[in-house]
Design a protein around this motif. Structure first.
Motif, short mmCIF file in Angstrom:
data_model
loop_
_atom_site.label_atom_id
_atom_site.label_comp_id
_atom_site.label_asym_id
_atom_site.label_seq_id
_atom_site.Cartn_x
_atom_site.Cartn_y
_atom_site.Cartn_z
N PRO A 204 28.90 49.53 41.25
CA PRO A 204 29.32 48.35 42.03
C PRO A 204 29.14 47.05 41.28
O PRO A 204 29.53 45.99 41.78
CB PRO A 204 28.43 48.41 43.27
N PHE A 205 28.56 47.08 40.08
CA PHE A 205 28.30 45.85 39.33
C PHE A 205 29.50 45.40 38.51
O PHE A 205 29.54 44.26 38.06
CB PHE A 205 27.09 46.04 38.42
N ARG A 206 30.48 46.25 38.30
CA ARG A 206 31.67 45.87 37.54
C ARG A 206 32.51 44.90 38.39
O ARG A 206 32.69 45.10 39.57
CB ARG A 206 32.49 47.10 37.18
N THR A 207 33.04 43.87 37.75
CA THR A 207 33.90 42.93 38.45
C THR A 207 35.15 43.66 38.94
O THR A 207 35.81 44.37 38.17
CB THR A 207 34.32 41.78 37.52
N PRO A 208 35.51 43.53 40.23
CA PRO A 208 36.68 44.24 40.76
C PRO A 208 37.97 43.84 40.05
O PRO A 208 38.16 42.69 39.65
CB PRO A 208 36.71 43.82 42.23
N ASP A 209 38.88 44.80 39.92
CA ASP A 209 40.17 44.52 39.28
C ASP A 209 40.92 43.41 40.01
O ASP A 209 41.63 42.62 39.37
CB ASP A 209 41.03 45.78 39.26
N GLY A 210 40.79 43.34 41.34
CA GLY A 210 41.49 42.31 42.09
C GLY A 210 41.10 40.92 41.65
O GLY A 210 41.95 40.01 41.57
N MET A 211 39.81 40.71 41.37
CA MET A 211 39.36 39.40 40.91
C MET A 211 39.84 39.12 39.49
O MET A 211 40.25 37.99 39.18
CB MET A 211 37.84 39.31 40.99
N LEU A 212 39.83 40.13 38.63
CA LEU A 212 40.32 39.95 37.27
C LEU A 212 41.81 39.62 37.28
O LEU A 212 42.27 38.72 36.57
CB LEU A 212 40.06 41.21 36.45
N ASP A 213 42.58 40.34 38.09
CA ASP A 213 44.02 40.12 38.13
C ASP A 213 44.34 38.74 38.72
O ASP A 213 45.26 38.06 38.25
CB ASP A 213 44.69 41.21 38.97
N THR B 201 31.79 46.04 29.34
CA THR B 201 32.61 47.15 28.83
C THR B 201 34.05 46.75 28.57
O THR B 201 34.88 47.62 28.30
CB THR B 201 32.57 48.32 29.82
N GLY B 202 34.37 45.46 28.66
CA GLY B 202 35.66 44.98 28.18
C GLY B 202 36.74 44.78 29.21
O GLY B 202 37.89 44.52 28.85
N ALA B 203 36.43 44.86 30.50
CA ALA B 203 37.47 44.73 31.51
C ALA B 203 38.13 43.35 31.48
O ALA B 203 39.34 43.22 31.67
CB ALA B 203 36.89 45.00 32.90
N GLY B 204 37.34 42.30 31.24
CA GLY B 204 37.92 40.96 31.20
C GLY B 204 38.83 40.77 30.01
O GLY B 204 39.85 40.06 30.09
N VAL B 205 38.49 41.39 28.88
CA VAL B 205 39.36 41.32 27.70
C VAL B 205 40.69 42.02 27.99
O VAL B 205 41.77 41.49 27.69
CB VAL B 205 38.66 41.95 26.49
N GLU B 206 40.60 43.20 28.60
CA GLU B 206 41.81 44.00 28.83
C GLU B 206 42.70 43.40 29.91
O GLU B 206 43.92 43.27 29.73
CB GLU B 206 41.43 45.43 29.21
N ARG B 207 42.12 43.00 31.06
CA ARG B 207 42.92 42.63 32.22
C ARG B 207 43.19 41.13 32.31
O ARG B 207 44.04 40.72 33.11
CB ARG B 207 42.26 43.12 33.50
N VAL B 208 42.47 40.32 31.52
CA VAL B 208 42.70 38.88 31.58
C VAL B 208 43.16 38.34 30.23
O VAL B 208 44.29 37.87 30.08
CB VAL B 208 41.44 38.13 32.07
N LEU C 224 41.63 30.89 44.44
CA LEU C 224 42.30 32.15 44.14
C LEU C 224 42.84 32.71 45.46
O LEU C 224 42.18 33.48 46.16
CB LEU C 224 41.34 33.12 43.46
N GLU C 225 44.04 32.28 45.80
CA GLU C 225 44.58 32.54 47.13
C GLU C 225 44.76 34.02 47.42
O GLU C 225 44.65 34.46 48.58
CB GLU C 225 45.92 31.81 47.30
N SER C 226 45.04 34.82 46.40
CA SER C 226 45.27 36.24 46.65
C SER C 226 44.01 36.95 47.13
O SER C 226 44.09 38.07 47.67
CB SER C 226 45.79 36.92 45.38
N LEU C 227 42.85 36.32 46.96
CA LEU C 227 41.60 36.91 47.44
C LEU C 227 41.26 36.48 48.85
O LEU C 227 40.22 36.86 49.39
CB LEU C 227 40.46 36.56 46.48
#
Length: 222
Positions: free
Chosen positions: A19-28, A50-57, A200-203
């Motif tokens: 649960p500590f990983r930033t959700p994809d919805g927030m990254l997107d 682990t690189g989620a921000g690099v990959e998705r942002v 971030l309106e989508s959230l």
């Protein structure tokens, strides 16, 4: 019961399912908000995990090289496997080994690892790593309503962490309730940034109409 760094080395293989990983919805949502503010060339993910921000942002909004910096070799090893082609650097965010190198810096879910008195030096490091006019962006969720279940959950976690660190060394620094937006804006301004925020309106929005999450946009003065 490990130190912060060793704890993440041990957690790294399972971090993306935790649960500590930033959700994809927030990254997107962050990537969508940043895209109109570009173009950006070189990008930095501070405390990249682990690189989620690099990959998705960063890879979605930067036309040039993208770099992740983290102090945990275990997390960086997972990032190298998950996101090949990026540059991964082991370094403490409070002592970044670059100057005037990036057009955009982002960070996700890492600021609880820094005590309030460490923020000015941390933000100064990011300021110096950016080129003049560069942008430092990160999401900040609205605080939970006082007395709500999330409020007491975060309060209890921080209280338990204070007790743990008083009784056990090395410390594991992680406090959810010490990163308050008014104080953060003050520290960013003192480091030389011009600071605005973007909903971030989508959230979604809370019942009182305020956004559930804002994107802080701190720009290094040209």
């Amino acid at each position: 019961m490990s130190s912060t760094r060793r704890g993440y080395d041990l957690l790294a293989p399972k971090f993306d399912s935790s649960p500590f990983r930033t959700p994809d919805g927030m990254l997107d949502a962050t990537a969508r908000a940043l895209r109109p503010l570009g173009p950006f060339e070189a990008g930095l993910d501070l405390c990249c995990g682990t690189g989620a921000g690099v990959e998705r942002v960063l890879r979605r909004v930067c036309d040039g090289p993208v770099t992740g910096v983290d102090f945990s070799e275990g997390m960086l090893a997972e990032a190298r496997r998950a996101v090949p082609g990026a540059e991964w650097v082991r370094a403490d965010a409070r002592a970044l080994p670059v100057r005037d190198a990036f057009d955009l810096a982002v960070s996700f879910g890492a600021f609880g690892h820094f005590l309030p008195h460490e923020r000015p030096a941390l933000f100064a490091q990011v300021h110096d790593a950016l080129r003049p006019g560069g942008l430092f962006a990160f999401p900040v969720a609205a605080p939970p309503r006082v007395g709500s279940r999330p409020y007491w959950t975060l309060w209890g976690f921080d209280a338990a962490m204070r007790v743990r660190n008083a009784l056990w060394h090395p410390r594991f620094v992680m406090y959810y309730r010490r990163f308050r937006l008014p104080e953060v804006r003050r520290d960013l301004a003192a480091a030389g940034f011009t600071v605005t925020t973007l909903a971030l309106e989508s959230l979604g929005r809370r019942p009182d109409g305020s956004p559930r999450c804002r994107l802080v946009l701190a720009r290094r003065r040209a």
